[in-house]
Design an enzyme around this catalytic site. Sequence first.
Site, mmCIF file in Angstrom:
data_model
loop_
_atom_site.group_PDB
_atom_site.id
_atom_site.type_symbol
_atom_site.label_atom_id
_atom_site.label_comp_id
_atom_site.label_asym_id
_atom_site.label_seq_id
_atom_site.Cartn_x
_atom_site.Cartn_y
_atom_site.Cartn_z
ATOM 1 N NE ARG A 123 31.570 47.902 51.703
ATOM 2 C CZ ARG A 123 30.936 48.335 52.793
ATOM 3 N NH1 ARG A 123 31.379 49.382 53.459
ATOM 4 N NH2 ARG A 123 29.843 47.716 53.226
ATOM 5 C CG ASN A 137 40.582 41.300 46.022
ATOM 6 O OD1 ASN A 137 40.559 42.465 45.609
ATOM 7 N ND2 ASN A 137 41.093 40.993 47.210
ATOM 8 C CG HIS A 139 45.989 40.580 49.504
ATOM 9 N ND1 HIS A 139 45.303 41.510 50.265
ATOM 10 C CD2 HIS A 139 47.012 40.138 50.274
ATOM 11 C CE1 HIS A 139 45.888 41.617 51.442
ATOM 12 N NE2 HIS A 139 46.925 40.792 51.476
ATOM 13 C CB SER A 166 47.747 36.520 45.811
ATOM 14 O OG SER A 166 48.923 36.155 46.500
ATOM 15 C CG ASP A 175 42.522 39.656 51.487
ATOM 16 O OD1 ASP A 175 41.951 40.129 50.489
ATOM 17 O OD2 ASP A 175 42.967 40.363 52.410
HETATM 18 C C1 GRF Z 1 46.386 47.451 45.668
HETATM 19 O O1 GRF Z 1 47.622 47.328 46.320
HETATM 20 C C2 GRF Z 1 45.592 46.194 45.783
HETATM 21 O O2 GRF Z 1 46.380 45.044 45.819
HETATM 22 C C3 GRF Z 1 44.893 46.364 47.100
HETATM 23 O O3 GRF Z 1 44.556 47.726 47.143
HETATM 24 C C4 GRF Z 1 45.490 48.472 46.369
HETATM 25 C C5 GRF Z 1 44.717 49.307 45.400
HETATM 26 O O4 GRF Z 1 45.518 50.221 44.703
HETATM 27 N N1 GRF Z 1 43.767 45.473 47.197
HETATM 28 P P1 GRF Z 1 44.932 51.029 43.471
HETATM 29 O O5 GRF Z 1 43.669 51.737 43.949
HETATM 30 O O6 GRF Z 1 44.627 50.057 42.383
HETATM 31 O O7 GRF Z 1 45.999 52.012 43.097
#
Ligand code: GRF
Length: 225
Positions: A123, A137, A139, A166, A175
């Site tokens: 989101r 978060n 990333h 990160s 991000d």
């Molecule tokens: C991860 O790669 C995270 O960095 C990104 O979305 C993905 C989520 O994967 N924001 P999961 O649902 O935790 O398997």
Amino acid sequence: MQTKQIAILFSGNGSNLEALVRALHNKCFCAKGDFVVQSGFCVGGIAKNFVESKSDNAFRVEVVLALSNKKDAYGLTRARNLGIKTQVLESATYKDREEFDKNLVEILTPLKLDLCVLAGFMRILTPVFTDSIKAVNIHPSLLPLFKGAHGIQESFASPMKLGGVSVHWVSEELDGGEIIAQGVIAKMAGESLESYEERIHKLEHSLYPLAVLQALANQTTTILR
Ligand code: GRF
């Protein structure tokens, strides 16, 4: 002993959610010594090792809610299997972002969270959320490079010899909040995207719990939003 309450927000697979719950839920930690780089990858931004401990200065972590904005997210099954309370707030039924965020804030505020943890929560958040909820978060790239939904593919395709993940504070810029911790891996010659992606996810699962502990422990000291 102090309990630190966290909620985890996600949209899909939930592998980070599972890693966080397994590493942190109902466990007590205290900082002990300086962080030692782990084998296989390099970490920046984590200052302390956290060991399980019941000592006076330890804190207990409790995952009080796992919330998905999609009703068919597999993470819901993972959370239920791990005994975590789940809730769905379906974003598809909202016509504007602010309205969804308002309802999200109304769910989260009474929980008196120490930290809200976004783990694949797909989101773009508005100030309605970012002004009232302290959140982190993860990333799958070395920010500020490769922001957005295709971080893994773009970092894989780039000429860089290193990739990584990160953990950052959440701000209204996608991000874009202050970085808390990063993990780095070296690219391998001839490696497939699938293999690179798998290594990135493995790194996420190791780094995120450490970064959450760091953020929880430092809340009143060095890391301020
Ligand atoms: C991860 O790669 C995270 O960095 C990104 O979305 C993905 C989520 O994967 N924001 P999961 O649902 O935790 O398997």
